[in-house]
Design a protein around this motif. Structure first.
Motif, mmCIF file in Angstrom:
data_model
loop_
_atom_site.group_PDB
_atom_site.id
_atom_site.type_symbol
_atom_site.label_atom_id
_atom_site.label_comp_id
_atom_site.label_asym_id
_atom_site.label_seq_id
_atom_site.Cartn_x
_atom_site.Cartn_y
_atom_site.Cartn_z
ATOM 1 N N ARG A 55 0.802 -1.216 0.000
ATOM 2 C CA ARG A 55 0.000 0.000 0.000
ATOM 3 C C ARG A 55 0.841 1.275 0.000
ATOM 4 O O ARG A 55 0.323 2.347 -0.239
ATOM 5 N N SER A 56 2.121 1.147 0.290
ATOM 6 C CA SER A 56 2.957 2.342 0.381
ATOM 7 C C SER A 56 4.322 2.087 -0.264
ATOM 8 O O SER A 56 4.696 0.939 -0.526
ATOM 9 N N ILE A 57 5.043 3.167 -0.484
ATOM 10 C CA ILE A 57 6.408 3.059 -1.010
ATOM 11 C C ILE A 57 7.274 2.339 0.010
ATOM 12 O O ILE A 57 8.118 1.520 -0.334
ATOM 13 N N LYS A 58 7.032 2.618 1.276
ATOM 14 C CA LYS A 58 7.773 1.948 2.355
ATOM 15 C C LYS A 58 7.584 0.428 2.280
ATOM 16 O O LYS A 58 8.536 -0.324 2.465
ATOM 17 N N ASP A 59 6.373 -0.012 1.954
ATOM 18 C CA ASP A 59 6.115 -1.446 1.806
ATOM 19 C C ASP A 59 6.995 -2.047 0.714
ATOM 20 O O ASP A 59 7.472 -3.173 0.830
ATOM 21 N N LEU A 60 7.198 -1.300 -0.361
ATOM 22 C CA LEU A 60 7.966 -1.814 -1.499
ATOM 23 C C LEU A 60 9.451 -1.969 -1.190
ATOM 24 O O LEU A 60 10.138 -2.745 -1.848
ATOM 25 N N GLU A 61 9.940 -1.239 -0.195
ATOM 26 C CA GLU A 61 11.352 -1.357 0.178
ATOM 27 C C GLU A 61 11.710 -2.771 0.600
ATOM 28 O O GLU A 61 12.855 -3.176 0.516
ATOM 29 N N LYS A 62 10.723 -3.528 1.032
ATOM 30 C CA LYS A 62 10.955 -4.890 1.531
ATOM 31 C C LYS A 62 10.707 -5.962 0.475
ATOM 32 O O LYS A 62 10.804 -7.145 0.781
ATOM 33 N N GLU A 63 10.370 -5.554 -0.745
ATOM 34 C CA GLU A 63 10.020 -6.523 -1.792
ATOM 35 C C GLU A 63 11.261 -6.899 -2.607
ATOM 36 O O GLU A 63 11.749 -6.120 -3.423
ATOM 37 N N PRO A 64 11.800 -8.108 -2.398
ATOM 38 C CA PRO A 64 13.039 -8.500 -3.066
ATOM 39 C C PRO A 64 12.877 -8.854 -4.555
ATOM 40 O O PRO A 64 13.861 -8.865 -5.291
ATOM 41 N N SER A 65 11.651 -9.103 -4.998
ATOM 42 C CA SER A 65 11.480 -9.539 -6.384
ATOM 43 C C SER A 65 11.355 -8.385 -7.383
ATOM 44 O O SER A 65 11.210 -8.628 -8.582
ATOM 45 N N LEU A 66 11.420 -7.147 -6.910
ATOM 46 C CA LEU A 66 11.340 -6.009 -7.834
ATOM 47 C C LEU A 66 12.561 -5.994 -8.750
ATOM 48 O O LEU A 66 13.662 -6.359 -8.346
ATOM 49 N N SER A 67 12.357 -5.526 -9.980
ATOM 50 C CA SER A 67 13.480 -5.383 -10.907
ATOM 51 C C SER A 67 14.467 -4.361 -10.348
ATOM 52 O O SER A 67 14.130 -3.557 -9.468
ATOM 53 N N GLN A 68 15.663 -4.365 -10.890
ATOM 54 C CA GLN A 68 16.672 -3.399 -10.436
ATOM 55 C C GLN A 68 16.178 -1.973 -10.675
ATOM 56 O O GLN A 68 16.368 -1.090 -9.847
ATOM 57 N N MET A 69 15.505 -1.754 -11.811
ATOM 58 C CA MET A 69 14.982 -0.434 -12.128
ATOM 59 C C MET A 69 13.949 0.003 -11.087
ATOM 60 O O MET A 69 13.977 1.140 -10.615
ATOM 61 N N ALA A 70 13.047 -0.893 -10.732
ATOM 62 C CA ALA A 70 12.020 -0.573 -9.736
ATOM 63 C C ALA A 70 12.644 -0.345 -8.361
ATOM 64 O O ALA A 70 12.194 0.522 -7.608
ATOM 65 N N GLN A 71 13.686 -1.113 -8.022
ATOM 66 C CA GLN A 71 14.372 -0.907 -6.736
ATOM 67 C C GLN A 71 14.979 0.491 -6.679
ATOM 68 O O GLN A 71 14.915 1.163 -5.645
ATOM 69 N N ILE A 72 15.559 0.927 -7.794
ATOM 70 C CA ILE A 72 16.100 2.292 -7.864
ATOM 71 C C ILE A 72 14.962 3.296 -7.743
ATOM 72 O O ILE A 72 15.078 4.307 -7.047
ATOM 73 N N GLY A 73 13.841 3.014 -8.421
ATOM 74 C CA GLY A 73 12.674 3.885 -8.337
ATOM 75 C C GLY A 73 12.152 4.018 -6.919
ATOM 76 O O GLY A 73 11.745 5.114 -6.501
ATOM 77 N N VAL A 74 12.168 2.934 -6.171
ATOM 78 C CA VAL A 74 11.734 2.971 -4.767
ATOM 79 C C VAL A 74 12.730 3.775 -3.939
ATOM 80 O O VAL A 74 12.351 4.662 -3.165
ATOM 81 N N ARG A 75 14.012 3.488 -4.127
ATOM 82 C CA ARG A 75 15.051 4.146 -3.329
ATOM 83 C C ARG A 75 15.049 5.662 -3.525
ATOM 84 O O ARG A 75 15.235 6.427 -2.584
ATOM 85 N N TYR A 76 14.827 6.108 -4.753
ATOM 86 C CA TYR A 76 14.900 7.542 -5.065
ATOM 87 C C TYR A 76 13.530 8.120 -5.420
ATOM 88 O O TYR A 76 13.443 9.126 -6.117
ATOM 89 N N HIS A 77 12.465 7.518 -4.923
ATOM 90 C CA HIS A 77 11.106 7.915 -5.289
ATOM 91 C C HIS A 77 10.858 9.406 -5.106
ATOM 92 O O HIS A 77 10.401 10.093 -6.021
#
Length: 88
Positions: free
Chosen positions: A24-46
């Motif tokens: 439900r939140s960007i914070k939730d996505l920080e814990k999702e290991p299956s995200l692509s590298q691009m999405a992980q960068i998107g979460v980190r620098y949202h």
């Protein structure tokens, strides 16, 4: 779900899948290991990626890039665009 789709690297289909999985939140996505590298960068620098750069700062950056490119690649035609430089 709309919030999740604002993450760089997360499209509408993935946002829907993540929402259905309970995210439900960007914070939730920080814990999702299956995200692509691009999405992980998107979460980190949202927050940074959502910031709009003032036009005068963009103009200064463009002038700088044009000068460096002209010095490096004399006679090459190029166009500065929002996602990079296109050499023609």
């Amino acid at each position: 779900m709309q919030l999740l789709a604002t993450v760089w690297g997360v499209g509408p289909k993935l946002a829907q899948k993540l929402y259905q999985a309970g995210y439900r939140s960007i914070k939730d996505l920080e814990k999702e290991p299956s995200l692509s590298q691009m999405a992980q960068i998107g979460v980190r620098y949202h927050k940074d990626l959502l910031l709009r750069i003032p036009r005068d700062e963009v103009a200064l950056a463009e002038a700088y890039v044009q000068k460096i490119a002209a010095d490096l690649c004399e006679g090459v035609t190029y166009i500065v665009v929002s996602i990079g430089i296109c050499f023609v």
